[in-house]
Write a protein that holds these residues in place. Sequence first.
Motif, PDB file in Angstrom:
ATOM      1  N   ARG A 199       0.837  -1.198   0.000  1.00  0.00           N
ATOM      2  CA  ARG A 199       0.000   0.000   0.000  1.00  0.00           C
ATOM      3  C   ARG A 199       0.868   1.242   0.000  1.00  0.00           C
ATOM      4  N   GLY A 200       0.270   2.331  -0.450  1.00  0.00           N
ATOM      5  CA  GLY A 200       0.946   3.608  -0.397  1.00  0.00           C
ATOM      6  C   GLY A 200      -0.016   4.726  -0.731  1.00  0.00           C
ATOM      7  N   ALA A 201       0.418   5.935  -0.435  1.00  0.00           N
ATOM      8  CA  ALA A 201      -0.399   7.114  -0.747  1.00  0.00           C
ATOM      9  C   ALA A 201       0.479   8.348  -0.759  1.00  0.00           C
ATOM     10  N   THR A 202      -0.008   9.353  -1.456  1.00  0.00           N
ATOM     11  CA  THR A 202       0.655  10.648  -1.512  1.00  0.00           C
ATOM     12  C   THR A 202      -0.404  11.703  -1.783  1.00  0.00           C
ATOM     13  N   THR A 203      -0.007  12.947  -1.788  1.00  0.00           N
ATOM     14  CA  THR A 203      -0.933  14.034  -2.065  1.00  0.00           C
ATOM     15  C   THR A 203      -0.304  15.006  -3.053  1.00  0.00           C
ATOM     16  N   VAL A 204      -1.154  15.835  -3.629  1.00  0.00           N
ATOM     17  CA  VAL A 204      -0.704  16.929  -4.485  1.00  0.00           C
ATOM     18  C   VAL A 204      -1.333  18.211  -3.965  1.00  0.00           C
ATOM     19  N   SER A 205      -0.717  19.346  -4.292  1.00  0.00           N
ATOM     20  CA  SER A 205      -1.253  20.618  -3.810  1.00  0.00           C
ATOM     21  C   SER A 205      -2.340  21.169  -4.726  1.00  0.00           C
ATOM     22  N   LYS A 206      -2.316  20.752  -6.004  1.00  0.00           N
ATOM     23  CA  LYS A 206      -3.317  21.225  -6.964  1.00  0.00           C
ATOM     24  C   LYS A 206      -3.736  20.091  -7.891  1.00  0.00           C
ATOM     25  N   ASN A 207      -4.929  20.199  -8.431  1.00  0.00           N
ATOM     26  CA  ASN A 207      -5.454  19.245  -9.399  1.00  0.00           C
ATOM     27  C   ASN A 207      -4.901  19.587 -10.785  1.00  0.00           C
ATOM     28  N   VAL A 208      -3.626  19.268 -10.972  1.00  0.00           N
ATOM     29  CA  VAL A 208      -2.911  19.579 -12.211  1.00  0.00           C
ATOM     30  C   VAL A 208      -2.245  18.293 -12.687  1.00  0.00           C
ATOM     31  N   ALA A 209      -2.359  18.002 -13.981  1.00  0.00           N
ATOM     32  CA  ALA A 209      -1.836  16.749 -14.530  1.00  0.00           C
ATOM     33  C   ALA A 209      -0.361  16.542 -14.193  1.00  0.00           C
ATOM     34  N   THR A 213       2.732  10.576  -8.553  1.00  0.00           N
ATOM     35  CA  THR A 213       2.577   9.142  -8.827  1.00  0.00           C
ATOM     36  C   THR A 213       3.946   8.501  -9.024  1.00  0.00           C
ATOM     37  N   HIS A 214       4.797   9.130  -9.810  1.00  0.00           N
ATOM     38  CA  HIS A 214       6.149   8.596 -10.041  1.00  0.00           C
ATOM     39  C   HIS A 214       6.965   8.577  -8.755  1.00  0.00           C
ATOM     40  N   GLU A 215       6.882   9.627  -7.963  1.00  0.00           N
ATOM     41  CA  GLU A 215       7.618   9.686  -6.705  1.00  0.00           C
ATOM     42  C   GLU A 215       7.187   8.540  -5.782  1.00  0.00           C
ATOM     43  N   LEU A 216       5.881   8.309  -5.698  1.00  0.00           N
ATOM     44  CA  LEU A 216       5.354   7.235  -4.857  1.00  0.00           C
ATOM     45  C   LEU A 216       5.810   5.870  -5.364  1.00  0.00           C
ATOM     46  N   LEU A 217       5.689   5.639  -6.669  1.00  0.00           N
ATOM     47  CA  LEU A 217       6.082   4.343  -7.229  1.00  0.00           C
ATOM     48  C   LEU A 217       7.589   4.134  -7.149  1.00  0.00           C
ATOM     49  N   ASP A 218       8.378   5.203  -7.325  1.00  0.00           N
ATOM     50  CA  ASP A 218       9.835   5.095  -7.150  1.00  0.00           C
ATOM     51  C   ASP A 218      10.160   4.601  -5.748  1.00  0.00           C
ATOM     52  N   ALA A 219       9.520   5.191  -4.750  1.00  0.00           N
ATOM     53  CA  ALA A 219       9.780   4.818  -3.358  1.00  0.00           C
ATOM     54  C   ALA A 219       9.340   3.385  -3.074  1.00  0.00           C
ATOM     55  N   ILE A 220       8.171   3.002  -3.582  1.00  0.00           N
ATOM     56  CA  ILE A 220       7.680   1.635  -3.362  1.00  0.00           C
ATOM     57  C   ILE A 220       8.608   0.622  -4.021  1.00  0.00           C
ATOM     58  N   VAL A 279       7.177  -6.203   4.228  1.00  0.00           N
ATOM     59  CA  VAL A 279       6.724  -5.323   3.155  1.00  0.00           C
ATOM     60  C   VAL A 279       6.758  -3.886   3.669  1.00  0.00           C
ATOM     61  N   CYS A 280       7.235  -2.978   2.833  1.00  0.00           N
ATOM     62  CA  CYS A 280       7.330  -1.572   3.208  1.00  0.00           C
ATOM     63  C   CYS A 280       6.231  -0.777   2.505  1.00  0.00           C
ATOM     64  N   HIS A 281       5.243  -0.356   3.274  1.00  0.00           N
ATOM     65  CA  HIS A 281       4.162   0.476   2.754  1.00  0.00           C
ATOM     66  C   HIS A 281       4.627   1.929   2.822  1.00  0.00           C
ATOM     67  N   ILE A 282       4.370   2.705   1.763  1.00  0.00           N
ATOM     68  CA  ILE A 282       4.927   4.044   1.637  1.00  0.00           C
ATOM     69  C   ILE A 282       3.829   5.104   1.649  1.00  0.00           C
ATOM     70  N   TYR A 283       3.960   6.050   2.558  1.00  0.00           N
ATOM     71  CA  TYR A 283       3.037   7.179   2.661  1.00  0.00           C
ATOM     72  C   TYR A 283       3.859   8.459   2.636  1.00  0.00           C
ATOM     73  N   LEU A 284       3.665   9.268   1.595  1.00  0.00           N
ATOM     74  CA  LEU A 284       4.457  10.467   1.374  1.00  0.00           C
ATOM     75  C   LEU A 284       3.616  11.730   1.548  1.00  0.00           C
ATOM     76  N   ARG A 285       4.312  12.832   1.707  1.00  0.00           N
ATOM     77  CA  ARG A 285       3.699  14.153   1.805  1.00  0.00           C
ATOM     78  C   ARG A 285       2.627  14.156   2.894  1.00  0.00           C
ATOM     79  N   ASP A 286       1.489  14.802   2.639  1.00  0.00           N
ATOM     80  CA  ASP A 286       0.426  14.876   3.652  1.00  0.00           C
ATOM     81  C   ASP A 286      -0.226  13.522   3.920  1.00  0.00           C
ATOM     82  N   ALA A 287      -0.025  12.556   3.045  1.00  0.00           N
ATOM     83  CA  ALA A 287      -0.609  11.226   3.244  1.00  0.00           C
ATOM     84  C   ALA A 287       0.040  10.488   4.415  1.00  0.00           C
TER      85      ALA A 287
END
Length: 133
Positions: A9-19, A26-33, A106-114
């Motif tokens: 499992r993992g999660a992250t956040t973004v500051s704006k709804n921008v592609a 998404t890449h940062e989270l998957l890189d870490a996982i 297993v290492c579950h990754i939660y980044l930023r505000d997540a």
Amino acid sequence: MEWRMQAIRGATTVSKNVADQIAAATHELLDAIESENRLSPEHIISVTFSVTKDLDALFPAAAARQRPGWDAVSLLDVQHMHVTGSLPRCIRVLIHAQIPVLHEEVCHIYLRDAQQLRPDLSDRAVSVSSNRE
């Protein structure tokens, strides 16, 4: 050690709804996982991304599909159930993979505000080095 199917499992956040922000997060989270779990795309069975209702600028799976080896991975995007007061602009992931570790390793990754979603995991230092913008 024998290989086993595990859920990561993992999660992250973004500051704006921008592609671009959704793709970068998404890449940062998957890189870490991938790094923390010594995971290669050929070991991945399937990946489900969920996003909060305030994110609709990009499917996280579209970003993941651009990663080396991820074009053959089964990917799915869904909208996360909305609960009043829940963490906004959040991208969550559930990965099923064959890996040679026991469940407790297993290492579950939660980044930023997540990180507030799983404060019990906050003592795990995760170094993320990504060249993606």
